[in-house]
Motif scaffolding. Structure first.
Motif, PDB file in Angstrom:
ATOM      1  N   LYS A 331       0.607  -0.704   0.090  1.00  0.00           N
ATOM      2  CA  LYS A 331      -0.043   0.509  -0.282  1.00  0.00           C
ATOM      3  C   LYS A 331       0.711   1.123   0.222  1.00  0.00           C
ATOM      4  N   ASN A 332       2.276   1.259   1.047  1.00  0.00           N
ATOM      5  CA  ASN A 332       2.404   2.574   0.223  1.00  0.00           C
ATOM      6  C   ASN A 332       3.683   2.463  -0.592  1.00  0.00           C
ATOM      7  N   SER A 333       3.993   1.633  -1.375  1.00  0.00           N
ATOM      8  CA  SER A 333       5.007   1.361  -2.302  1.00  0.00           C
ATOM      9  C   SER A 333       3.190   2.099  -3.867  1.00  0.00           C
ATOM     10  N   GLU A 334       2.863   1.690  -3.334  1.00  0.00           N
ATOM     11  CA  GLU A 334       1.159   2.174  -4.419  1.00  0.00           C
ATOM     12  C   GLU A 334       1.598   3.750  -4.383  1.00  0.00           C
ATOM     13  N   GLY A 335       1.519   4.231  -3.044  1.00  0.00           N
ATOM     14  CA  GLY A 335       1.507   6.002  -2.842  1.00  0.00           C
ATOM     15  C   GLY A 335       2.774   6.569  -4.206  1.00  0.00           C
TER      16      GLY A 335
END
Length: 458
Positions: A331-335
């Protein structure tokens, strides 16, 4: 060696004004060549004579050459402030000479074998001698004057943007240039009162002229030409709107899935320990981990087992912690992926706006015609709908959801103070802009729509 480099650099800087002027002059010559070869010396227009694709090609060439002229003239004006220009009456196409031999060479007559002086080709419009600075500027102004926006009309290069069925955008209080010298104009204070009143009302004269045009032999051709122009404007507007909506969206999706996504995933695979979670994701991960741990203890208590965790339970907790780390790491890398993809889509959107200035003018006229064609009740309904959505009583909840989704999309923690501060200020500013627009513009253009809006709003 260093002195030679600096001297060449200084000479290049000093020659910048004349070089920029020469490039602008060449672009104006290319426009003039298109006019002479394909439009009988008239301005470049889209009148259906050459076909849609050929006319669009000419418009693209015209837009490119006009942009080149504007850019080079801006460079000429900026560089002229720190470089000394030669005498305007002299030949201004050569380099600027400061003294000595350079000045003598500039005053010499051109040699008969000089390719520039003997160039009499009609393709580039040069005469037996190069024109002076003033002659070049006058020629550029002459070319640009045919494509400048006339007063009171929308900015336009192509002919389809100006048609008889285009709605008037002038306010009633702003007199047109033709009304300034009209005897019946109320702004002409020197005319006597009797001269301000016509024998017949203007509406009757306009109706008579309209009947005369409809009965003329050219009425059918004008009607067909107006219909083709209207259809071309509609096609260009719809196509440009679809490009503005679809192309940035496709750029965002494709760049995220096939460019930035694999690149960031590869970097994280190379260095798994580099996964760092934001404060919000850490709190969510810890909350899920505590819930999973309490769930294991609750199940052990139901089976009457010892509340202390054995080796199997610790393995489950370790696996759960690794799963949560991977989950919120993605999720953090998706941002991060969304940030780079959104920036690239914004670049594409700005590029479309930059190269589609002509299409934007067509789109403006199309939207004006579409909006002016609505009834007063429909206009008031649209205004009330937009104002209630963005600045109405229930709008803060919508802004809160929008900002929360935006924060999740960018992978940043949601700051409640920032969200509430934005909701407390931005809708108020937007409401003020709406009211000012209604008071300043809509009240003059369509007073009946404002009256209908107030009646519906009350």
């Amino acid at each position: 060696m260093g002195e030679s480099v600096f001297s060449r650099l200084g000479q290049w800087i000093s020659n910048t004004p004349l070089r920029s002027l020469e490039q602008a002059y060449e672009a104006a010559l290319r426009i003039k060549a298109i006019e002479d070869q394909h439009f009988h010396g008239q301005s470049i227009r889209s009148d259906g004579e050459h076909g849609q694709n050929v006319s669009r090609y000419f418009q693209i060439q015209l837009r490119q050459q006009l942009s080149q002229i504007e850019l080079r003239l801006a460079e000429f004006r900026a560089s002229s402030t720190f470089s000394r220009l030669p005498d305007p009456s002299r030949n201004g196409s050569g380099p600027i000479a400061s003294s000595g031999q350079g000045a003598q060479d500039q005053d010499k007559e051109p040699h008969p074998s000089d390719p520039v002086s003997n160039d009499k080709s009609p393709e580039n419009g040069r005469q037996s001698r190069d024109p002076s600075i003033l002659e070049k500027l006058q020629f550029i102004d002459q070319v640009l004057s045919r494509y400048k926006r006339p007063p009171g009309k929308p900015k336009s290069i192509a002919a389809p943007l100006e048609s008889p069925d285009q709605p008037q955008q002038l306010a009633p209080t702003q007199p047109t240039p033709s009304d300034k010298g009209d005897k019946t104009s109320p702004n002409n204070g020197n005319a006597p009162v009797a001269s301000k009143m016509g024998i017949l009302p203007r509406s009757i004269l306009r109706t008579a002229s309209q009947i005369r045009r409809e009965l003329s032999s050219q009425a059918e051709e004008e009607l067909i030409r107006d219909y083709r122009n209207s259809r071309n404007r509609t096609l260009v507007s719809v196509r440009f709107l679809l490009l503005l909506a679809i192309l940035p969206l496709l750029t965002q999706i494709l760049s995220k899935n096939f460019l930035f996504g694999p690149l960031i995933d590869h970097l994280q695979y190379q260095n798994p320990t580099a996964i760092t979670l934001s404060q919000e994701f850490q709190e969510k991960a810890l909350s899920e981990f505590e819930f999973f741990k309490e769930k294991i203890e609750f199940e052990r208590a139901l089976r009457h087992q010892s509340p202390e965790l054995d080796l199997e339970a610790e393995d489950q907790l370790s696996a759960k912690a690794e799963e949560l780390l991977q989950k919120y790491g993605r999720k953090n890398s998706e941002g991060i992926k969304n940030v780079f993809a959104d920036l690239l889509s914004l670049v594409v959107f700005g590029w479309l706006i930059f190269i589609g200035r002509e299409e934007i003018e067509v789109l403006k006229s199309f939207l004006d015609r579409l909006i002016y064609g609505l009834s007063d009740s429909a206009k008031a309904f649209i205004i009330i709908l937009f104002t209630d959505i963005f600045v109405g009583y229930h709008s803060p909840h919508g802004w809160e959801v929008l900002l929360s989704n935006l924060a999740a999309h960018l992978g940043v923690p949601e700051n409640r103070d920032l969200v509430y501060g934005f909701i407390a200020t931005f809708p108020v500013f937007l409401d003020t802009v709406f009211k000012y627009w209604i008071f300043r513009y809509l009240n003059r253009v369509s007073p009946s729509s404002v009256a209908t809006y107030r009646a519906m709003n009350d």
